[in-house]
Motif scaffolding. Structure first.
Motif, PDB file in Angstrom:
ATOM      1  N   GLU A  70       0.793  -1.213   0.000  1.00  0.00           N
ATOM      2  CA  GLU A  70       0.000   0.000   0.000  1.00  0.00           C
ATOM      3  C   GLU A  70       0.834   1.275   0.000  1.00  0.00           C
ATOM      4  N   GLN A  71       2.044   1.168   0.557  1.00  0.00           N
ATOM      5  CA  GLN A  71       2.859   2.377   0.721  1.00  0.00           C
ATOM      6  C   GLN A  71       3.622   2.767  -0.554  1.00  0.00           C
ATOM      7  N   GLN A  72       3.516   1.947  -1.586  1.00  0.00           N
ATOM      8  CA  GLN A  72       4.323   2.188  -2.780  1.00  0.00           C
ATOM      9  C   GLN A  72       3.948   3.510  -3.462  1.00  0.00           C
ATOM     10  N   THR A  73       4.971   4.149  -4.060  1.00  0.00           N
ATOM     11  CA  THR A  73       4.708   5.403  -4.789  1.00  0.00           C
ATOM     12  C   THR A  73       5.424   5.384  -6.142  1.00  0.00           C
ATOM     13  N   CYS A  74       6.653   5.906  -6.142  1.00  0.00           N
ATOM     14  CA  CYS A  74       7.380   6.083  -7.409  1.00  0.00           C
ATOM     15  C   CYS A  74       8.720   5.370  -7.303  1.00  0.00           C
ATOM     16  N   CYS A  75       9.210   4.829  -8.407  1.00  0.00           N
ATOM     17  CA  CYS A  75      10.466   4.073  -8.390  1.00  0.00           C
ATOM     18  C   CYS A  75      11.690   4.989  -8.303  1.00  0.00           C
ATOM     19  N   GLY A  76      11.501   6.281  -8.538  1.00  0.00           N
ATOM     20  CA  GLY A  76      12.625   7.221  -8.438  1.00  0.00           C
ATOM     21  C   GLY A  76      13.268   7.561  -9.766  1.00  0.00           C
ATOM     22  N   GLN A  77      12.689   7.039 -10.840  1.00  0.00           N
ATOM     23  CA  GLN A  77      13.304   7.276 -12.145  1.00  0.00           C
ATOM     24  C   GLN A  77      13.360   8.746 -12.581  1.00  0.00           C
ATOM     25  N   PRO A  78      12.311   9.538 -12.335  1.00  0.00           N
ATOM     26  CA  PRO A  78      12.390  10.942 -12.767  1.00  0.00           C
ATOM     27  C   PRO A  78      13.612  11.650 -12.177  1.00  0.00           C
ATOM     28  N   GLY A  79      13.854  11.419 -10.874  1.00  0.00           N
ATOM     29  CA  GLY A  79      15.020  12.034 -10.245  1.00  0.00           C
ATOM     30  C   GLY A  79      16.315  11.460 -10.800  1.00  0.00           C
ATOM     31  N   TYR A  80      16.351  10.138 -10.910  1.00  0.00           N
ATOM     32  CA  TYR A  80      17.568   9.471 -11.366  1.00  0.00           C
ATOM     33  C   TYR A  80      17.978   9.957 -12.752  1.00  0.00           C
ATOM     34  N   ASN A  81      17.013  10.036 -13.649  1.00  0.00           N
ATOM     35  CA  ASN A  81      17.337  10.463 -15.009  1.00  0.00           C
ATOM     36  C   ASN A  81      17.595  11.963 -15.131  1.00  0.00           C
ATOM     37  N   SER A  82      17.264  12.698 -14.070  1.00  0.00           N
ATOM     38  CA  SER A  82      17.540  14.133 -14.101  1.00  0.00           C
ATOM     39  C   SER A  82      18.789  14.487 -13.316  1.00  0.00           C
ATOM     40  N   GLY A  83      19.494  13.486 -12.850  1.00  0.00           N
ATOM     41  CA  GLY A  83      20.752  13.759 -12.153  1.00  0.00           C
ATOM     42  C   GLY A  83      20.607  13.846 -10.649  1.00  0.00           C
TER      43      GLY A  83
ATOM     44  N   PHE B 115       8.945  10.442 -25.709  1.00  0.00           N
ATOM     45  CA  PHE B 115       8.465  10.750 -24.358  1.00  0.00           C
ATOM     46  C   PHE B 115       9.639  11.127 -23.442  1.00  0.00           C
ATOM     47  N   GLY B 116      10.401  10.147 -23.029  1.00  0.00           N
ATOM     48  CA  GLY B 116      11.612  10.458 -22.261  1.00  0.00           C
ATOM     49  C   GLY B 116      11.383  11.166 -20.937  1.00  0.00           C
ATOM     50  N   GLY B 117      10.251  10.966 -20.307  1.00  0.00           N
ATOM     51  CA  GLY B 117      10.019  11.567 -18.998  1.00  0.00           C
ATOM     52  C   GLY B 117      10.015  13.081 -19.064  1.00  0.00           C
ATOM     53  N   THR B 118      10.872  13.728 -18.259  1.00  0.00           N
ATOM     54  CA  THR B 118      10.878  15.193 -18.228  1.00  0.00           C
ATOM     55  C   THR B 118      11.316  15.788 -19.568  1.00  0.00           C
ATOM     56  N   PHE B 119      11.978  14.980 -20.402  1.00  0.00           N
ATOM     57  CA  PHE B 119      12.351  15.428 -21.740  1.00  0.00           C
ATOM     58  C   PHE B 119      11.128  15.938 -22.506  1.00  0.00           C
ATOM     59  N   SER B 120       9.994  15.266 -22.290  1.00  0.00           N
ATOM     60  CA  SER B 120       8.797  15.598 -23.066  1.00  0.00           C
ATOM     61  C   SER B 120       8.305  17.016 -22.780  1.00  0.00           C
ATOM     62  N   VAL B 121       8.678  17.549 -21.627  1.00  0.00           N
ATOM     63  CA  VAL B 121       8.280  18.916 -21.289  1.00  0.00           C
ATOM     64  C   VAL B 121       9.430  19.896 -21.554  1.00  0.00           C
ATOM     65  N   LYS B 122      10.662  19.460 -21.163  1.00  0.00           N
ATOM     66  CA  LYS B 122      11.820  20.353 -21.306  1.00  0.00           C
ATOM     67  C   LYS B 122      12.156  20.611 -22.775  1.00  0.00           C
ATOM     68  N   TYR B 123      12.026  19.600 -23.598  1.00  0.00           N
ATOM     69  CA  TYR B 123      12.321  19.745 -25.024  1.00  0.00           C
ATOM     70  C   TYR B 123      11.064  19.400 -25.814  1.00  0.00           C
ATOM     71  N   GLY B 124      10.017  20.149 -25.489  1.00  0.00           N
ATOM     72  CA  GLY B 124       8.691  19.856 -26.007  1.00  0.00           C
ATOM     73  C   GLY B 124       8.621  19.784 -27.522  1.00  0.00           C
ATOM     74  N   GLU B 125       9.307  20.709 -28.186  1.00  0.00           N
ATOM     75  CA  GLU B 125       9.237  20.742 -29.649  1.00  0.00           C
ATOM     76  C   GLU B 125       9.807  19.474 -30.257  1.00  0.00           C
ATOM     77  N   LEU B 126      10.994  19.100 -29.745  1.00  0.00           N
ATOM     78  CA  LEU B 126      11.653  17.888 -30.228  1.00  0.00           C
ATOM     79  C   LEU B 126      10.804  16.670 -29.930  1.00  0.00           C
ATOM     80  N   SER B 127      10.312  16.621 -28.697  1.00  0.00           N
ATOM     81  CA  SER B 127       9.512  15.507 -28.241  1.00  0.00           C
ATOM     82  C   SER B 127       8.265  15.374 -29.114  1.00  0.00           C
ATOM     83  N   THR B 128       7.655  16.512 -29.427  1.00  0.00           N
ATOM     84  CA  THR B 128       6.458  16.512 -30.262  1.00  0.00           C
ATOM     85  C   THR B 128       6.765  15.986 -31.662  1.00  0.00           C
ATOM     86  N   ARG B 129       7.932  16.408 -32.203  1.00  0.00           N
ATOM     87  CA  ARG B 129       8.283  15.938 -33.547  1.00  0.00           C
ATOM     88  C   ARG B 129       8.481  14.421 -33.555  1.00  0.00           C
ATOM     89  N   MET B 130       9.113  13.932 -32.516  1.00  0.00           N
ATOM     90  CA  MET B 130       9.336  12.485 -32.443  1.00  0.00           C
ATOM     91  C   MET B 130       8.000  11.747 -32.309  1.00  0.00           C
TER      92      MET B 130
END
Lengths: 250, 469, 242
Positions: free
Chosen positions: C37-50, C174-189
Motif C-alpha cells: 500500500e505504501q508504494q509510490t514512485c520508483c525514483g526514475q524521474p530524479g535518477y534520469n535528471s541527475g 516521451f523520455g520523462g521530463t524530456f517531453s516537457v523540457k524539449y517539447g518541440e523535439l519531443s512533439t516531432r518524435m
C-alpha cells in the motif's frame, strides 16, 4: 615544462601507475593475440572473387600471366577506354605491345644496400617484391616518370585478403603507391597463391617477409568512391573509377 | 579553438525542425546509414564477442595510456617520424604553422580531420599565409560554403544536390551540373591539381599503432592516400587516445568501424603510414609529423567518463539517434554532434557552455546498442546530468520540482492525498473530451500535444475500495 | 508464487484500469498478487535528471516494500528497468545493499516478460477483436529485451492480428521530463510515430509503457485523430478496456 611533460603528468596523475606496465605491454606486443575472426570458407579464391565483385571491382582470371595483356586489352576496348598506361617494373616483361597496349614501366629505382650505399638490383630478391632492371627494346617498353594523365595503372599486390575482397599493397622502390592511385583504371594482377583468409593472415605474411612495415601499406577494396552528396554512392572520387583484378599466377 | 555555440541549442532546435530542406536530407541519412549498417553488421557472426574484444582493446590502452603513448612515440621516432604533443587546439595550430614555415609551405591539401576542426586549424593556417584546400568532397563543399560539418562521417549530410550544384556553379564558374556523378567529377578535376601542387598534406589518423609507430587512416575517396603520398610534408593530427597496440588489434577495430559508420564491410582504402620516405621510396613525404592532441582528453582518464575515450568516431550513435535524426548536427553547436557529441562537447568545451546537450536525450538507448566499442552513452549522459545537479547548474524550477516530487513520493500518505486531489481536479478540467489542452508549467507538452486526462480516481483509491468490500 | 505488484505512479494516477488488468492477468497465470500500500514512485524521474540522492532514497523504499516477494511485476518497461538495471548502479559502493538490490533485480520483471517467460501463460482472458500495431518502448526493449513477449502473448488471442509499423522500436519522444523540457523535439518524435501508426491503417496502437502511450495519444488527439485507440498491452490481454 614541455607540452609532452604536461600531458604525461596529467595522465600519470589520473591513473594509478601500473608497476609492471612495461612487461605487460612487451608481452602483448610479442604475442600480438588475434581477436574474433570471421569464418572464411576454404576456397579462398572463390570467396575473394565474390567479395571483390561486391565491392564493384571487376574480376578476370587466367592460368598464365602471359595472357594478362590480352585480357586487359579486351577489357579496355569493350569499355572504350584508352589503351595506354603505366605498370610496375616487375610487370614490364609481359607482352603488352603484342596485345595492342602502350604500357610504360616506371624507371628502376635504387635499392638501399645494408652498407648504406644504393644500387640498382638486377634480379628479384627472393621472397620480396622484385627489383627490376629494364630490358629496353626486348620488352617493348619505354621508361619514364609516372604521369598524372596515365589512364591505366597496372600493379601486382603483396597479397590479397579473401575476407573482404581486398588488395594489400606495400609501397617500395619498385611498387610506387601512385600507380594504383592516380590513373582512372587500376589493374591489379593477383596471384591466387597469395590470397589469404583474413587481415591477420596478411599482417603475418608481412611480418614473415619484412622486418618492418614499409612506409605505406594500403588496403585497396574496389574503386574509390564517395557518398558525400545525398549519401548516393558514386564511383571514382579522387582515386580510380574502376579496379580490374586479374587472377593469374605470377 | 572552435567556438562552442551549444548555448543556442534550444533556439537551433526550433530552426532546424522547421527547415524543410534539412528534414529531407536527414531522412536519407536514416535510410542509408541505419539500413546500411544493419545489412553488413550481420556479416560478423560473433558480434557480441567482437564488440567485447574491441572495447577491451581500447580499454587496454586507456588504462595504461602513458606507456602506450611512449611506446608509440618511440617506434614512430625510430622510423623518422617527428612526434609533437599539443595540450590545446592553439598548440596544434602553432605547431602546424611552424612546420609550414620551416619547410616553406605555401599550399596545403587536407583530408578530413575532426580533430583539426576542434582547433580551427584552417583559419589559423590561412592567417599564417598558407592556402588550405579541403579535399574530402564533403569538406570541400563546406569550405566553399563556409560552413561547419554537421556529421563526423558525412559532413555535408545537411545539403541536397541542388544546393551543391548552385554552390559549384557559383564558385567554379562552370556550367551548372545537375547529376551527382557530374558534380563529383567536377570536384575531382578541380582538386587534382591541388593534390599535385600542394607542399603539405594534412590528415587525421583513425588509429595510431604502437607496435609499428604508424598512423592508420580509413578513407573512401582516395584523398587520404593522395595527401599522404604526394606532398613533400605530411602532418597527421589526432587525439592522444587513438593508440591501438598491435596490427591484430587494429584488425578487430577495422571490422567494426566501417560497418558501423557507413554500412561498408571495409572502406575503400585503409592506409597505414609508417615514417618518412626512405632513400629508396619512389613516393611519399620527405617529412612526416604526427601531432598528439590532448585538449581535455586526459581529464577524462581514471574517472567515470573514461569510457568515452574508447570512441572510434564511427558516427553510428548519431545515425541511430532519434534526436539527431530530427535536428541534424549543427544544432549541437560544436565539432561533435549526436550522443557522442553531447558527451564530448561538455567535457572538452565546458559543461557550463553546453547545458542542454546532456539533457536533450530521451535516454532511449539506441546509441548504446550500436556503439561498436560499447560506450554506455546514456549512462554517461546521465552522469553529466548528475554533475549539473551537484554543481547547482540546474534551473531552480527543475530542482524544486524534482525535490518536491521526491519528498511526496517518500511520504506515501501525503502522496496518496495529493494524487487523489490532483487527478480529480485534472479529470474535471479534461471535461467530456477527456483531454487537457493546456497545462500550467507544462507548456512544453501542451504546445504540441494534448494531455490525456486522468480518469478521476487513483488506482490506490479503487483498489482499497475493492478490497475493503 | 507470491507476486508483489508495483503499480507505477503513472498507472496509479492516470489509468488505474491498467493496474487491474495486470492483476487479472497475473491471477490468470496462477499468481497470488499483493499490492503493497505504501508504494509510490520508483525514483526514475530524479535518477534520469541527475538527482541521485532522491533516487537512492526511493530505491531503499522500494526495497523495503518488495524484497519479501518471490517476484516483483511492473506493468512498465521503464520502471522495471529502473529496478533491474539502475538500482544496482546507485549502490555500487555498498556491497551489502548491492547484493540485495541485485537479488531483487533478478526477481523483478516487466509484465509481459513475466507472463510469457516466467509464468508461461498460454491463454489470456482478453477477447480483443481486430488488427493492432505495437510500439516497443525503449527501456523495456533495450534494458530488458522485451520484444517477443508481448507479441507472443497477443498471438495466443485468436481474433488479434498484429500489423507492424515501420520503426516500431524508434523512441516516441516521451523520455520523462524530456517531453516537457524539449517539447518541440519531443512533439516531432511523437509526430513521426503517429505517421508510422497511421501508415498501418490500424485503429488500435498498443504498447507496454503508459508514458509513451500518453505521449502518442496526446499527439494523435492534437492532430485531430480522436478515433485511434491507444491501449496498454495489459488492457488488450485482459480486455478491461472500455
Amino acid at each position: 615544462m614541455s607540452a609532452r611533460d604536461n600531458i604525461l603528468n596529467k595522465i600519470r596523475k589520473a591513473q594509478t601507475p601500473n608497476s609492471n606496465a612495461a612487461e605487460v605491454i612487451a608481452q602483448h606486443l610479442a604475442q600480438h593475440p588475434r581477436g574474433p575472426r570471421p569464418n572464411i570458407p576454404d576456397d579462398l579464391v572463390a570467396h575473394f572473387k565474390a567479395r571483390a565483385l561486391k565491392l564493384s571491382s571487376d574480376v578476370l582470371e587466367t592460368d598464365d600471366s602471359k595472357n594478362v595483356p590480352q585480357l586487359l586489352a579486351d577489357y579496355l576496348r569493350e569499355k572504350s577506354l584508352p589503351m595506354s598506361g603505366v605498370c610496375w617494373p616487375e610487370l614490364a616483361d609481359l607482352p603488352w605491345l603484342a596485345a595492342g597496349l602502350e604500357i610504360h614501366s616506371h624507371p628502376p629505382l635504387p635499392h638501399l644496400n645494408p652498407d648504406g650505399t644504393t644500387s640498382h638490383s638486377t634480379k628479384p630478391a627472393s621472397g620480396q617484391v622484385a627489383g627490376y632492371l629494364p630490358k629496353g627494346e626486348e620488352a617493348n617498353i619505354s621508361l619514364r616518370e609516372f604521369n598524372d594523365t596515365d589512364a591505366v595503372g597496372v600493379t601486382s599486390a603483396f597479397c590479397a585478403i579473401a575476407e573482404t575482397g581486398t588488395l594489400m599493397m606495400l609501397g617500395g622502390a619498385d611498387t610506387p603507391a601512385t600507380t594504383s592511385l592516380l590513373p582512372e583504371t587500376h589493374v591489379a594482377i593477383v596471384d591466387p597463391k597469395r590470397i589469404v583468409a583474413t587481415m591477420e593472415d596478411a599482417w603475418e605474411l608481412m611480418r614473415k617477409e619484412f622486418s618492418q612495415p614499409p612506409r605505406a601499406v594500403n588496403f585497396i577494396s574496389g574503386p574509390s568512391r564517395t557518398a558525400d552528396i545525398e549519401q548516393t554512392v558514386t564511383l571514382g572520387a579522387h582515386g580510380p573509377y574502376r579496379v580490374l583484378l586479374i587472377l593469374a599466377p605470377l | 579553438m572552435m567556438q562552442n555555440n551549444a548555448l543556442q541549442f534550444k533556439r537551433q532546435v526550433t530552426i532546424k525542425l522547421a527547415d524543410v530542406k534539412l528534414q529531407g536530407a536527414l531522412s536519407r541519412l536514416q535510410s542509408r546509414f541505419v539500413e546500411g549498417r544493419s545489412a553488413v553488421i550481420s556479416e560478423i557472426a560473433d558480434l557480441p564477442q567482437t564488440r567485447d574484444a574491441a572495447a577491451g582493446i581500447r580499454n587496454r590502452v586507456l588504462n595504461d595510456l602513458e606507456h602506450w603513448l611512449l611506446h608509440f612515440e618511440r617506434e614512430a621516432t625510430a622510423r623518422g617520424t617527428v612526434v609533437h604533443w599539443a595540450e590545446t587546439g592553439e598548440d596544434v595550430n602553432r605547431i602546424v604553422t611552424e612546420i609550414a614555415a620551416q619547410h616553406g609551405v605555401k599550399t596545403a591539401a587536407k583530408s578530413k580531420s575532426m580533430v583539426s576542426e576542434e582547433c580551427g586549424l584552417n583559419d589559423a593556417l590561412e592567417r599564417a599565409g598558407v592556402t588550405v584546400m579541403e579535399t574530402d568532397l564533403g569538406e570541400y563543399i563546406l569550405q566553399l560554403a563556409k560552413e561547419a560539418p554537421s556529421h563526423i562521417v558525412a559532413p555535408v549530410v545537411h545539403k541536397n544536390k541542388e544546393e551543391v550544384a548552385d554552390l559549384f556553379a557559383e564558385k567554379h564558374g562552370l556550367p551548372r551540373k545537375t547529376g551527382i556523378a557530374e558534380l563529383c567529377r567536377e570536384a575531382r578535376e578541380i582538386l587534382r591539381p591541388a593534390f599535385l601542387n600542394a607542399d603539405m598534406g594534412i590528415s587525421g589518423a583513425n588509429f595510431l599503432i604502437a607496435e609499428t609507430g604508424s598512423a592508420l587512416i580509413v578513407t573512401n575517396e582516395g584523398n587520404g592516400r593522395l595527401v599522404t603520398t604526394l606532398p613533400r610534408v605530411h602532418v597527421a593530427i589526432t587525439g592522444i587516445e587513438k593508440v591501438v597496440p598491435t596490427l591484430e588489434d587494429v584488425s578487430t577495430l577495422l571490422r567494426l568501424l566501417p560497418r558501423s559508420a557507413t554500412g561498408q564491410s571495409i572502406t575503400n582504402y585503409v592506409s597505414m603510414l609508417t615514417g618518412k620516405k626512405s632513400v629508396t621510396d619512389p613516393d611519399g613525404p620527405e617529412h612526416f609529423h604526427i601531432i598528439l592532441l590532448d585538449n581535455g582528453r586526459s581529464s577524462l582518464l581514471g574517472g567515470e567518463m573514461q569510457d568515452m575515450l574508447r570512441c572510434i568516431r564511427c558516427g553510428a550513435c548519431m545515425n541511430h539517434c532519434p534526436v539527431y535524426q530530427n535536428i541534424g548536427g549543427h544544432a549541437y553547436g560544436w565539432v561533435y554532434p549526436g550522443p557522442m557529441g553531447s558527451i564530448l562537447t561538455p567535457l572538452l568545451s565546458g559543461l557550463e557552455n553546453s547545458p542542454d546537450l546532456p539533457n536533450a536525450s530521451t535516454l532511449c538507448g539506441a546509441c548504446a546498442v550500436v556503439c561498436p566499442v560499447k560506450i554506455p552513452l546514456p549512462d554517461l549522459l546521465r552522469k553529466l546530468r548528475e554533475k549539473q545537479m551537484e554543481r547547482g547548474m540546474k534551473s531552480r524550477q527543475e530542482t524544486l520540482l524534482l525535490k518536491t516530487w521526491a519528498w511526496f513520493a517518500l511520504h506515501p500518505k501525503l502522496y496518496a492525498f495529493a494524487t487523489k486531489v490532483g487527478v480529480k481536479f485534472m479529470a474535471i478540467l479534461g471535461g467530456k473530451e477527456k483531454l487537457l489542452h493546456n497545462l500550467p508549467g507544462a507548456s512544453g507538452w501542451t504546445n504540441g500535444r494534448d494531455f490525456p486526462a486522468p480518469t478521476g480516481k487513483t488506482f490506490r483509491e479503487l483498489y482499497r475500495k475493492e478490497h475493503n468490500k | 508464487m507470491r507476486v508483489g505488484f508495483f503499480v507505477t505512479c503513472l498507472v496509479d494516477a492516470m489509468r488505474p484500469r491498467i493496474g487491474f488488468a495486470a492483476i487479472k492477468l497475473l491471477e490468470a497465470a496462477g499468481c497470488e498478487v499483493a499490492v503493497p500500500e505504501q508504494q509510490t514512485c520508483c525514483g526514475q524521474p530524479g535518477y534520469n535528471s541527475g538527482d541521485r540522492k532522491s533516487a537512492t532514497a526511493l530505491a531503499l523504499k522500494f526495497l523495503a516494500e518488495f524484497e519479501s516477494f518471490d517476484y516483483v511485476v511492473v506493468p512498465s518497461g521503464s520502471c522495471a528497468g529502473m529496478t533491474v538495471k539502475h538500482y544496482p548502479d546507485l549502490f555500487k559502493d555498498d556491497a551489502a545493499l548491492l547484493a540485495r538490490f541485485t537479488a531483487l533485480g533478478a526477481r523483478t520483471f516487466e509484465l509481459t516478460d513475466f507472463l510469457h517467460n516466467v509464468a508461461q501463460l498460454k491463454s489470456v482472458p482478453g477477447k480483443f477483436h481486430g488488427t493492432l500495431t505495437y510500439h516497443d518502448s525503449c527501456s523495456g526493449l533495450r534494458e530488458l529485451d522485451v520484444y517477443q513477449q508481448p507479441r507472443a502473448l497477443l498471438a495466443t488471442m485468436p481474433d488479434v492480428t498484429i500489423k507492424e509499423m515501420v520503426e516500431s522500436t524508434t523512441c516516441c519522444g516521451f523520455g520523462g521530463t524530456f517531453s516537457v523540457k524539449y517539447g518541440e523535439l519531443s512533439t516531432r518524435m511523437a509526430d513521426n510515430k503517429c505517421t508510422h501508426i497511421a501508415d498501418t491503417n490500424c485503429d488500435t496502437i498498443v504498447g507496454g509503457d503508459l508514458g509513451c502511450l500518453l505521449n502518442i495519444e496526446g499527439r494523435l488527439r492534437r492532430n485531430g485523430d480522436h478515433s485511434t485507440r491507444v491501449l496498454h498491452i495489459a488492457e488488450v490481454l485482459a480486455d478491461t478496456g472500455e
